[in-house]
Design a protein around this motif. Structure first.
Motif, PDB file in Angstrom:
ATOM      1  N   LEU A   1      -0.575  10.118   0.533  1.00 40.46           N
ATOM      2  CA  LEU A   1      -1.523   9.325  -0.247  1.00 40.46           C
ATOM      3  C   LEU A   1      -1.953  10.040  -1.527  1.00 40.46           C
TER       4      LEU A   1
ATOM      5  N   GLU B   1       0.838  -1.191   0.000  1.00 37.75           N
ATOM      6  CA  GLU B   1       0.000   0.000   0.000  1.00 37.75           C
ATOM      7  C   GLU B   1       0.870   1.237   0.000  1.00 37.75           C
TER       8      GLU B   1
ATOM      9  N   ARG C   1      -7.011   8.354  -2.193  1.00 38.76           N
ATOM     10  CA  ARG C   1      -7.499   8.223  -0.816  1.00 38.76           C
ATOM     11  C   ARG C   1      -6.865   6.977  -0.223  1.00 38.76           C
ATOM     12  N   TYR C   2      -6.677   5.960  -1.083  1.00 35.79           N
ATOM     13  CA  TYR C   2      -5.901   4.774  -0.734  1.00 35.79           C
ATOM     14  C   TYR C   2      -5.464   4.097  -2.024  1.00 35.79           C
TER      15      TYR C   2
ATOM     16  N   ARG D   1       1.654   4.773   1.399  1.00 36.26           N
ATOM     17  CA  ARG D   1       1.435   5.285   2.753  1.00 36.26           C
ATOM     18  C   ARG D   1       1.370   6.805   2.809  1.00 36.26           C
TER      19      ARG D   1
ATOM     20  N   HIS E   1      -4.045   0.125  -2.762  1.00 33.22           N
ATOM     21  CA  HIS E   1      -3.655  -1.214  -2.317  1.00 33.22           C
ATOM     22  C   HIS E   1      -3.274  -2.031  -3.540  1.00 33.22           C
TER      23      HIS E   1
END
Length: 147
Positions: free
Chosen positions: A84, A79, A88-89, A81, A91
């Motif tokens: 960002l 992911e 928002r994320y 970190r 993975h």
């Protein structure tokens, strides 16, 4: 939640492909978008290796990532970190499967774009699809040629 998934077959042993593509120090040579890669910490515990690292692109932007390698199943989960943004994320899951032709390497990216990012989602997805395919083709070429 957008998902990008791409695969390529590399004419090489799965364990070798796994080791080469998860050697963070090699990433500036394997990927065009990284000018520098720095491992901050790495811990190996038998089957698992956990890595914290920083990547820098040619424009000078740096971000940190986390990665967990499963040496038995030949998978990596990761992911992004900090920072960002523009996500928002982010993975990732990379898997390596021995097939008669060599190694089937599959990359899956699950992500969400930050609301403040001004590029439309279809454009982001299109760019990421193209970029992932180019990266996989480049890695295939480099590994198969012995570079």
């Amino acid at each position: 939640m957008p998902r990008i998934e791409n695969s390529v077959v590399i004419e090489a042993d799965a364990r070798s492909v796994f080791a080469i593509t998860n050697d963070i120090g090699r990433w500036p040579h394997l990927f065009d978008e990284y000018s520098h890669a720095k491992v901050v910490s790495e811990e190996r515990d038998g089957r698992w290796t956990e890595i914290l690292f920083e990547l820098t692109n040619p424009e000078g932007s740096t971000w940190s990532s986390w990665r967990l390698l499963d040496h038995r199943e030949l998978t990596a989960v990761a992911e992004r970190r900090d920072p960002l943004f523009p996500f928002r994320y982010m993975h990732l899951r990379w898997s390596y499967q021995q097939v008669p032709e060599g190694t089937l390497m599959t990359w899956v990216q699950d992500f969400e774009v930050d609301d403040a990012f001004d590029v439309p989602l279809p454009t982001v997805v299109e760019r990421m699809q193209l970029h992932t395919r180019q990266n996989q083709a480049g890695i295939k070429r480099k590994i198969e040629s012995g570079v």
